[in-house]
Each structure stands twice: as C-alpha cells, then as structure tokens.
Design a protein around this motif. Structure first.
Motif, PDB file in Angstrom:
ATOM      1  N   PHE A  88       0.820  -1.208   0.000  1.00  8.13           N
ATOM      2  CA  PHE A  88       0.000   0.000   0.000  1.00  8.13           C
ATOM      3  C   PHE A  88       0.862   1.269   0.000  1.00  8.13           C
ATOM      4  N   ALA A  89       2.091   1.179   0.527  1.00 10.78           N
ATOM      5  CA  ALA A  89       2.987   2.340   0.466  1.00 10.78           C
ATOM      6  C   ALA A  89       3.306   2.704  -0.975  1.00 10.78           C
ATOM      7  N   LYS A  90       3.340   1.720  -1.862  1.00  5.59           N
ATOM      8  CA  LYS A  90       3.682   1.957  -3.259  1.00  5.59           C
ATOM      9  C   LYS A  90       2.534   2.593  -4.040  1.00  5.59           C
ATOM     10  N   VAL A  91       1.334   2.649  -3.424  1.00  3.88           N
ATOM     11  CA  VAL A  91       0.229   3.352  -4.073  1.00  3.88           C
ATOM     12  C   VAL A  91      -0.140   4.623  -3.305  1.00  3.88           C
ATOM     13  N   GLY A  92       0.738   5.057  -2.390  1.00  9.58           N
ATOM     14  CA  GLY A  92       0.550   6.360  -1.761  1.00  9.58           C
ATOM     15  C   GLY A  92       0.148   6.361  -0.308  1.00  9.58           C
ATOM     16  N   ALA A  93       0.117   5.199   0.354  1.00  9.99           N
ATOM     17  CA  ALA A  93      -0.247   5.174   1.773  1.00  9.99           C
ATOM     18  C   ALA A  93       0.970   5.488   2.633  1.00  9.99           C
ATOM     19  N   PHE A  94       0.752   6.236   3.706  1.00 12.33           N
ATOM     20  CA  PHE A  94       1.801   6.453   4.706  1.00 12.33           C
ATOM     21  C   PHE A  94       1.254   6.024   6.058  1.00 12.33           C
ATOM     22  N   GLY A  95       2.160   5.513   6.906  1.00 10.87           N
ATOM     23  CA  GLY A  95       1.740   4.882   8.147  1.00 10.87           C
ATOM     24  C   GLY A  95       1.929   5.766   9.359  1.00 10.87           C
ATOM     25  N   VAL A  96       0.958   5.729  10.259  1.00 12.05           N
ATOM     26  CA  VAL A  96       0.976   6.529  11.482  1.00 12.05           C
ATOM     27  C   VAL A  96       0.738   5.619  12.679  1.00 12.05           C
ATOM     28  N   ASP A  97       1.574   5.760  13.694  1.00  9.69           N
ATOM     29  CA  ASP A  97       1.393   5.043  14.955  1.00  9.69           C
ATOM     30  C   ASP A  97       0.595   5.944  15.884  1.00  9.69           C
ATOM     31  N   ARG A  98      -0.705   5.653  16.048  1.00  7.72           N
ATOM     32  CA  ARG A  98      -1.564   6.530  16.833  1.00  7.72           C
ATOM     33  C   ARG A  98      -1.236   6.490  18.322  1.00  7.72           C
ATOM     34  N   ALA A  99      -0.486   5.490  18.744  1.00  8.01           N
ATOM     35  CA  ALA A  99      -0.118   5.397  20.153  1.00  8.01           C
ATOM     36  C   ALA A  99       0.990   6.385  20.522  1.00  8.01           C
ATOM     37  N   ARG A 100       1.602   6.991  19.514  1.00  4.71           N
ATOM     38  CA  ARG A 100       2.704   7.934  19.761  1.00  4.71           C
ATOM     39  C   ARG A 100       2.284   9.329  19.323  1.00  4.71           C
ATOM     40  N   PRO A 101       2.066  10.263  20.255  1.00  3.35           N
ATOM     41  CA  PRO A 101       1.658  11.621  19.893  1.00  3.35           C
ATOM     42  C   PRO A 101       2.637  12.309  18.945  1.00  3.35           C
ATOM     43  N   ASP A 102       3.956  12.068  19.144  1.00  2.00           N
ATOM     44  CA  ASP A 102       4.934  12.706  18.262  1.00  2.00           C
ATOM     45  C   ASP A 102       4.800  12.197  16.831  1.00  2.00           C
TER      46      ASP A 102
END
Length: 247
Positions: A88-102
């Motif tokens: 999915f990163a290769k079609v434009g997705a970026f990942g977010v860890d919601r457990a980390r505010p930073d």
C-alpha cells in the motif's frame, strides 16, 4: 511514521487490479456527487474524509482516485497495517502510529506537505478503524481536522460509503460525496463538522435508496455470469414439479 513510497507504474497496475476486483465482486458501483470532488481537484488539493466500514474501502479509494477522477492520491494508514501490507505504500499510503503523539504530529505535517497542488488528494478515515456504517455517532478522531487546519490550501470533501445487498447475487457499492466544508481553526470544531458532514452523506444514501430518484451515477455494472444464469435456470427446470397447481 512510515512515509509513502509511491511507484507510478505499480500504482497504475494496482489501480486496475482494484477496479477488476470491485467489478468481479459487486453487481454495480453507484456514486452521487462526483462533481464535488472533481471541481475541488481542478482548483486545488483536496482532503477527503470518509467513514470506514469494510475491507473494500481502500480498493474503492484506489479505483475512485485513479480510474474515475484521475488524481494523484495518498492515504493515511495505521502503521502496523502498513507494515503488514507494505504494497500500500507503493500506491501512496503512509503509516501513522496513533499510540505515539509525536508520530501523529509528524504525520500531520507530512500530510500537509503532500497537499500542495491542484489534482492531489489525501484520503483519511477519521474513525481509525472499521465500524458499521449504521453506527452513530461515527466516532471521528481529530487527526483529519488537524490536517485540514495546517493544509490551508486544501478543500475538505466528505464522503460516505455503504455496501448493500439487493435483488442481485452480488452487493452494490454506494458512495456519496458532499460539498467542501467551511474552514475551522479549532480542531474540535473541525472534527465535529467533518463527522456531521459524513453522517449527512450516509443519511443521503438512505434517502436516495428509498426515493430511487436517479441521483446516483452508475459507474460500473456486472451482470450475473453465464454460469449463475445457467444454474438458476437448471434449478428451476429440475424443481418445476415441486409446486402444486392451484385451483
């Protein structure tokens, strides 16, 4: 945060694959309000906020952005899911860890940088997880509202998605896009406005289904296969004597 690693060639191939999967699984795809997204993309970048009710949602976003409105699309995704499904990163997705505010703060800045030109669209599911489309309240989180506050050039377009079984063996995919929302400097006000707008689009799908007034644009239809039609006729012939003749 996991950045997108978009590959134009892979994106084209996977978008076609997404369309083919949707055509094979659904009897039809029906869309209301396509002009809201198309008009906004013609004049600037767009943040689309949508409910998230099915595994099919990401494939629908790919088909919508690449096969229907032809936009340069990106999407926010849970970092753990992106690690599990790195394509999915290769079609434009970026990942977010919601457990980390930073990590959340970095993702907001990253998303705002993506939304820098007309024709660019970022899809966000503010619920953060799959939830039934009938659930109220929808339970939006504030990340998409924070992005909207920072990405000042981007229009915010609400979208509702619903999957409905009807008179065909396969379900129908319904989607409704609304008019761009007013800007909110306050994140909580923005979050509430986004949730209310997507809820309204879900309710408009209900209304359109009841009225059947043709407001939906039918994008794709997939009639029953030859095998399905043959099997139904064969069963009807085989069981033709099962019903007693009425007086």
């Amino acid at each position: 945060m996991i950045p997108a690693a978009k590959s134009p060639a892979f994106n084209r191939w996977f978008s076609r694959h997404a369309e083919q999967r949707i055509r094979a699984h659904f009897s039809a795809v029906r869309l209301a309000g396509r002009h809201h997204l198309a008009d906004a993309l013609a004049t600037g970048p767009v943040l689309v906020v949508s409910n998230h009710c099915s595994w099919w949602d990401p494939l629908w976003l790919l088909a919508l952005s690449n096969r229907i409105v032809q936009a340069d699309a990106y999407a926010m995704m849970d970092a753990k899911n992106l690690e599990r499904l790195p394509f999915f990163a290769k079609v434009g997705a970026f990942g977010v860890d919601r457990a980390r505010p930073d990590d959340g703060a970095r993702s907001v800045r990253y998303a705002a940088r993506l939304l820098d030109a007309p024709g660019k669209v970022l899809f966000v599911f503010p619920q953060g997880e799959e939830r039934a489309s009938t659930l109220r309240p929808l339970g939006f989180l504030g990340g998409s509202a924070a992005i909207a506050r920072v990405a000042r050039r981007a229009a915010v377009v609400p979208m509702a998605v619903r999957y409905e079984h009807g008179g065909e063996p396969r379900p129908v995919l319904y989607a409704s896009l609304g008019a761009p929302l007013a800007r909110h400097e306050d994140v909580e006000a923005g979050r509430a406005a986004q949730e209310a707008a997507v809820t309204a689009e879900l309710e408009s799908i209900d209304t359109l289904l009841v009225r059947g007034d043709g407001a939906f644009e039918t994008l794709w239809t997939t009639p029953p296969s030859v095998w399905e039609r043959w099997a139904e006729r064969a069963l009807a012939w085989w069981t033709r004597g099962a019903i007693a003749v009425r007086d």
